[in-house]
Design a protein around this motif. Sequence first.
Motif, PDB file in Angstrom:
ATOM      1  N   GLY A 181       0.833  -1.189   0.000  1.00  0.00           N
ATOM      2  CA  GLY A 181       0.000   0.000   0.000  1.00  0.00           C
ATOM      3  C   GLY A 181       0.868   1.238   0.000  1.00  0.00           C
ATOM      4  N   GLN A 182       0.222   2.406  -0.026  1.00  0.00           N
ATOM      5  CA  GLN A 182       0.938   3.673  -0.079  1.00  0.00           C
ATOM      6  C   GLN A 182       0.573   4.526   1.129  1.00  0.00           C
ATOM      7  N   GLN A 183       1.553   4.724   2.015  1.00  0.00           N
ATOM      8  CA  GLN A 183       1.404   5.606   3.169  1.00  0.00           C
ATOM      9  C   GLN A 183       2.285   6.825   2.910  1.00  0.00           C
ATOM     10  N   SER A 184       1.670   7.994   2.890  1.00  0.00           N
ATOM     11  CA  SER A 184       2.400   9.184   2.425  1.00  0.00           C
ATOM     12  C   SER A 184       2.379  10.311   3.446  1.00  0.00           C
ATOM     13  N   LEU A 185       3.484  11.060   3.463  1.00  0.00           N
ATOM     14  CA  LEU A 185       3.557  12.306   4.207  1.00  0.00           C
ATOM     15  C   LEU A 185       3.816  13.420   3.206  1.00  0.00           C
ATOM     16  N   TYR A 186       2.973  14.470   3.256  1.00  0.00           N
ATOM     17  CA  TYR A 186       3.116  15.624   2.362  1.00  0.00           C
ATOM     18  C   TYR A 186       3.714  16.779   3.168  1.00  0.00           C
ATOM     19  N   VAL A 187       4.795  17.374   2.666  1.00  0.00           N
ATOM     20  CA  VAL A 187       5.393  18.539   3.315  1.00  0.00           C
ATOM     21  C   VAL A 187       5.478  19.669   2.301  1.00  0.00           C
ATOM     22  N   ASN A 188       5.649  20.909   2.844  1.00  0.00           N
ATOM     23  CA  ASN A 188       5.644  22.114   1.999  1.00  0.00           C
ATOM     24  C   ASN A 188       4.401  22.130   1.104  1.00  0.00           C
ATOM     25  N   TYR A 189       3.300  21.689   1.677  1.00  0.00           N
ATOM     26  CA  TYR A 189       2.058  21.496   0.915  1.00  0.00           C
ATOM     27  C   TYR A 189       1.324  22.830   0.790  1.00  0.00           C
ATOM     28  N   ASP A 190       0.908  23.140  -0.429  1.00  0.00           N
ATOM     29  CA  ASP A 190       0.080  24.327  -0.691  1.00  0.00           C
ATOM     30  C   ASP A 190      -1.218  23.843  -1.317  1.00  0.00           C
ATOM     31  N   GLU A 191      -2.283  23.873  -0.534  1.00  0.00           N
ATOM     32  CA  GLU A 191      -3.562  23.323  -1.004  1.00  0.00           C
ATOM     33  C   GLU A 191      -4.116  24.112  -2.179  1.00  0.00           C
ATOM     34  N   LYS A 192      -3.904  25.422  -2.198  1.00  0.00           N
ATOM     35  CA  LYS A 192      -4.461  26.248  -3.273  1.00  0.00           C
ATOM     36  C   LYS A 192      -3.826  25.930  -4.623  1.00  0.00           C
ATOM     37  N   SER A 193      -2.500  25.789  -4.645  1.00  0.00           N
ATOM     38  CA  SER A 193      -1.809  25.509  -5.906  1.00  0.00           C
ATOM     39  C   SER A 193      -1.600  24.018  -6.123  1.00  0.00           C
ATOM     40  N   ASN A 194      -1.984  23.213  -5.131  1.00  0.00           N
ATOM     41  CA  ASN A 194      -1.809  21.758  -5.174  1.00  0.00           C
ATOM     42  C   ASN A 194      -0.352  21.396  -5.497  1.00  0.00           C
ATOM     43  N   SER A 195       0.570  22.009  -4.759  1.00  0.00           N
ATOM     44  CA  SER A 195       1.993  21.695  -4.908  1.00  0.00           C
ATOM     45  C   SER A 195       2.523  21.160  -3.587  1.00  0.00           C
ATOM     46  N   TYR A 196       3.535  20.286  -3.680  1.00  0.00           N
ATOM     47  CA  TYR A 196       4.036  19.656  -2.460  1.00  0.00           C
ATOM     48  C   TYR A 196       5.267  18.803  -2.755  1.00  0.00           C
ATOM     49  N   MET A 197       5.913  18.363  -1.665  1.00  0.00           N
ATOM     50  CA  MET A 197       6.873  17.268  -1.688  1.00  0.00           C
ATOM     51  C   MET A 197       6.212  16.105  -0.955  1.00  0.00           C
ATOM     52  N   ARG A 198       6.352  14.912  -1.508  1.00  0.00           N
ATOM     53  CA  ARG A 198       5.698  13.747  -0.901  1.00  0.00           C
ATOM     54  C   ARG A 198       6.742  12.678  -0.598  1.00  0.00           C
ATOM     55  N   ILE A 199       6.748  12.228   0.657  1.00  0.00           N
ATOM     56  CA  ILE A 199       7.598  11.103   1.066  1.00  0.00           C
ATOM     57  C   ILE A 199       6.653   9.928   1.323  1.00  0.00           C
TER      58      ILE A 199
END
Length: 583
Positions: free
Chosen positions: A395-413
Amino acid sequence: MSEKNVVLDPAKKNRRKLLRSIAQFVIVVFLAVILIRVVFLTEKKEEETVPLINKDGFIALSYFGVSRNDSPKYVSRKNLEKQLELLEGQGYKTITQQDIVDFYEKNKPLPEKALFLSFEDGRTDSSIFAQNIMEELNYKATMFTYANKMDTRDNKFLKPKDLLLMQKSGFWELGSNGYRLTYINIYNDQGQSLGMIDENDVPNKTTIEYYNHYLMDFIRNQFMIPSETRKEMETRIKKDYKLMHDIYEEKLDEVPKAYAIMHANALYNNMDPLVESINDTEIKKTFGMHFNLELGAYNNKDADLYNLSRLQVSPYWSTNHVMMKIRQASKQNVAFEVGDAQQAKKWSIINGAAEFKNNEIIITSAPSSEGRIILKDELPNQYNVNFAFKGNVVGQQSLYVNYDEKSNSYMRIALIDNEIVVSEKLPGASVVEKERLQLNDIKWDEEQYAFNKATVYNYQDTQKGSRIDEDEYPRNLTQKRVFNIAVNKDKIEINVDDELSKTIKVNPVINGTQLGIGAMYSKKDTTHEQYADDIYDTLIDDLLITDGNKTTLFSNQYTNFDKVKYKTTTLFNNVVDFFIETF
């Protein structure tokens, strides 16, 4: 060699004896209370007057067994209680076998939210640990049994006197899984024929590669050629139904109305038509209904009374996983478990469902999509995140950092199938994978592999060797992975279990201030039942977010007092479970 001086301390020895005696007394009393509740069912089910307005259908849930605490094979008592309490709170009412017959044969409507509840295999622990829950909710369930277990001394299975007492209480109806659980046409992983073996006599299940159930095929020789004629096959199968019929008549005074054949999904689905025909005749002659399928939770008005479906709940599913399965099958508006409302207020649910309890957050995905939650508080440019992922390996367990919900941009680990996958998403762009890092292999028992071996197969299939791919993990395998992530404006430092350490550069365009957690199933290009579930639970424990000055920005970790309390309770439960399982 010198002898050590031993100082005898009678007072200390007596204190140990006293503590041991107290512990033994508590456990004995606990077990006695459980036993009394099994032997003397004093509560009687209260009949309710419920409006009958549902002409569409009903959901059906099935549990293989109930354990006192968490178990890899059976649902725990507390999880069963949570699941059923959540359904009862939404207005789900249990229906009887006769209600189902009348629904299909007389067009009699059901309660608005109708639930058929059942437990399979006739296990004693199911009765013990489900009884209180049934009484509290005023629910009724069917206990399916194997007829040949009626005369055994195996205390794992309910005896006729227990079943009759349960039936008399009004909380239970009786059903049948058949006469026996016996495998035929067995082949091991070396392609060798092992013939026919009773379930209790299988020498090593990890080496069994192909098998079928007793009623599902001709008896075949080592080359998969029938070794019995059609008449012999029909005589054998008729005898099994006759044995079952006679035992139920003798022990229970009647044959149960409901049947759930072993194994599910085989009948009316590519099996030998001659075997199918004799089963169909005997089932319709013997029973009033048949739960043949395990494909979904919902039976609509057009379903076949002798080809009904039930959802067999897996022990590792969260409460919201079960609710999501019900919503997926029935299209009903099912509510989800929230847990700690104060913790829940700190998060936004973007998709799926989330439960907050103690030091754990469980994110459940919707079918074939990602579940995602976002922390409402904004975070500084520099912070540390410590946590543990505890969900299933597949499965995929993810952590999103530097997340910007408005622009839908992020880094995902993301922890995906035992690999760390780091991705970035720029505003208006697609997700781009930056790094893929392999973690150490996880050791697992092949008995945990969950694909469906009982199926239609030929001799050529049996000679192909093991179907287990050593590079694939079972979908029910869990593994705790501890993460320590340092987030900076221009880089992310990742440490996992102190076995993997990596620094990843961050594109300056990705400068959001939010943090998120994701859950998604791993899609596999395979027909194995192993990967049939498209709903996934991410389990994240002990989430701690601190700034550069080590000031806590968010935490759901246990306090020291709560940690001691948890460990003490766990120890006591383990001791009690040992006594239950041993004696």
